[in-house]
Structures are given as C-alpha cells and as structure tokens.
Enzyme design. Structure first.
Site, short mmCIF file in Angstrom:
data_model
loop_
_atom_site.label_atom_id
_atom_site.label_comp_id
_atom_site.label_asym_id
_atom_site.label_seq_id
_atom_site.Cartn_x
_atom_site.Cartn_y
_atom_site.Cartn_z
N THR A 223 9.20 0.24 -9.91
CA THR A 223 9.43 0.15 -8.61
C THR A 223 10.14 1.72 -8.23
O THR A 223 10.87 2.01 -8.90
CB THR A 223 10.25 -0.92 -8.14
OG1 THR A 223 9.60 -2.01 -8.31
CG2 THR A 223 10.62 -0.90 -6.55
N GLU B 6 12.79 -5.94 -12.61
CA GLU B 6 12.39 -4.67 -13.66
C GLU B 6 12.90 -5.05 -15.00
O GLU B 6 12.18 -4.96 -15.92
CB GLU B 6 13.23 -3.62 -13.10
CG GLU B 6 12.41 -3.04 -11.81
CD GLU B 6 13.42 -1.69 -10.93
OE1 GLU B 6 12.53 -1.16 -10.48
OE2 GLU B 6 14.55 -1.77 -11.49
C1 5RP Z 1 14.64 0.24 -8.61
C2 5RP Z 1 14.72 1.30 -9.33
C3 5RP Z 1 14.07 2.59 -9.38
O1 5RP Z 1 13.10 2.75 -10.61
C4 5RP Z 1 15.01 3.64 -9.61
O2 5RP Z 1 15.93 3.51 -8.51
C5 5RP Z 1 14.33 5.10 -9.29
O3 5RP Z 1 13.74 5.30 -8.23
P1 5RP Z 1 13.03 6.64 -7.46
O4 5RP Z 1 12.06 6.97 -8.71
O5 5RP Z 1 12.73 6.22 -6.27
O6 5RP Z 1 14.32 7.49 -7.70
O7 5RP Z 1 15.45 1.02 -10.60
O8 5RP Z 1 15.16 -0.81 -8.39
#
Ligand code: 5RP
Length: 234
Positions: free
Chosen positions: A28, A106
């Site tokens: 995500t 996750e």
């Molecule tokens: C979601 C996450 C995401 O993987 C993390 O926040 C990184 O996101 P982005 O690629 O938008 O910086 O842990 O829960």
C-alpha cells in the site's frame, strides 16, 4: 528527477522480481502503487500469470482496476513475495511502516511471504529509525487509556491520527496512534516486543527481519540493495 518520477521508477523496477506463477502480496502507498499498475500492465499485455493479495482496501480497488486476479490470504499456504513501501528503513533493513494506516494487513501479508521487497525513495533511508512518528494500530475501546500507556512506556508524545476532525479508522475498524519517539530506535526488535505487550495495541509498524531487498530511487537513478544473508541474497 522529481520525487514522483523516483517513486514511479522504483515501483516499476521492483515489479521485475515478479515471475509467472507467483502468489504476490501487493503493498500500500504512493510508491508501490506503481508496481501494482506495472503488474496489471504485464498481466494484460504480456500474459503474466499471477495472483495477488492486497494489503488494504485501496490496493484491492487499484488491483481490480488494473486487472490483477486476487485471492484471499487464507486460501493459500504462503505467498512467494510481497512488494511494499516503507516510511523509513535503517542499515539493517528494519522498517517503520504504517504511514498509510495499513500496517496490520501489511504485516500479516509480509509474515506469510517467503520474501519481502521494499520500494522507496531515498528520503526513507535513515541511520536510526524514529524521526517518522511510529504508527501503532490500537483498539477503539479505551484508546485514550492505551495512548497514555504507550506514552508512559515510550516517554514521548503519542497522538491519535485524525482524518478531518475525527479519528482515522483503519480498514480493520481500529485507530492509529503515532508515537513521536524521535530518531532513537536503535533496538527495534526489543521495542516491538515492548509495545506489543501493551493491551489495546493490535500491531506496531516496526517490521523487523522481514525486508530482504530495497529498490531505492534517488537523484542518481534506481538501485537495488539486498540484505546480507536475506532470503533474496545469493
Ligand atoms: C502504508 C505504508 C506505506 O507503505 C508507507 O507509508 C510508504 O508509503 P509511500 O510509498 O506513499 O511513501 O506503510 O501503511
């Protein structure tokens, strides 16, 4: 290269880990979404045969839109690999995740995967974890009490994440408490255990000994780094 280009390049590069026949965890966030889109393209244009397990409702929707067949994690013994983003990673490939509030799914998906690849831009690379507030998924029940317990344990400010003027509700119906520890998490394994002992905590966004490779995008382009003795290092 601007940050969005970097994320896109890292996301597409990471998709190269995926081969025909794999069961794939789909992470995500704004970086790994490019992996999902690229995998959808390969399913459509190259006949790539994979099935995916999304780590959030947002990723489920995207995967459906781009045409990746999905399965329930409960229906398979193991996933071959998960590709996901991270908010920080340290020199030992320990991670902070949960900036997108999806850390529980996750972590369940990562735990059931034979390997984990992280896609990130170089702002996520840190010497010591914790400048990014540590996300902790907590029950709605007595959440202020849990926040107090966490604040006492961690000796720092802990704030419930808001969406507008209401607490953000996760895909699992819980809340996220963000702990502002500062960049002092030198023993993330010990800290993960301590936090998990607090009743009311559902899961913490410390992902220890899970990440095997980081596909990193920065001003010099994209590079892939393997954890020594990780599940993807030769
Ligand atoms: C979601 C996450 C995401 O993987 C993390 O926040 C990184 O996101 P982005 O690629 O938008 O910086 O842990 O829960």
């Amino acid at each position: 290269m601007d940050i969005d280009d970097a994320k896109r390049l890292a996301g597409i590069e990471a998709a190269k880990f995926i081969k025909n026949g794999m069961n794939v965890g789909l992470g995500t966030g704004s970086t790994v979404k490019h992996t999902v889109i690229e995998l959808g393209r390969r399913v459509k244009e190259d006949g790539l045969e994979i099935v995916g397990v999304p780590t959030s409702l947002a990723t489920e929707k995207l995967a459906q839109e781009v045409g990746i067949p999905l399965i329930e994690l409960s229906d398979v013994e193991r996933l071959d690999i998960v590709i996901d983003g991270a908010d920080e990673y340290d020199p030992n490939f320990q991670l902070i995740k949960g900036g997108g509030a999806a850390l529980l799914r996750e972590k369940i998906v990562a735990q059931q995967s034979l390997a984990m690849v992280v896609v990130a831009d170089d702002r996520k690379q840190v010497e010591t974890l914790g400048a990014f507030p540590l996300p902790i998924e907590v029950t709605n029940f007595a959440y202020l009490s849990t926040v107090r317990a966490l604040s006492n344990l961690l000796k720092c400010s802990v704030k419930i994440r808001m969406e507008g003027n209401k607490p953000l509700i996760t895909d699992n119906g819980n809340l996220i408490a963000d702990a502002e520890t500062g960049p002092i998490i030198s023993n993330p394994i010990e800290l993960e255990n301590e936090i998990l002992h607090v009743a009311g905590v559902v899961q913490v966004g410390l992902f220890n000994n899970m990440c095997d490779a980081v596909v990193l995008a920065g001003s010099n382009g994209v590079s892939t780094h393997f954890r020594t003795n990780g599940r993807l290092s030769s």
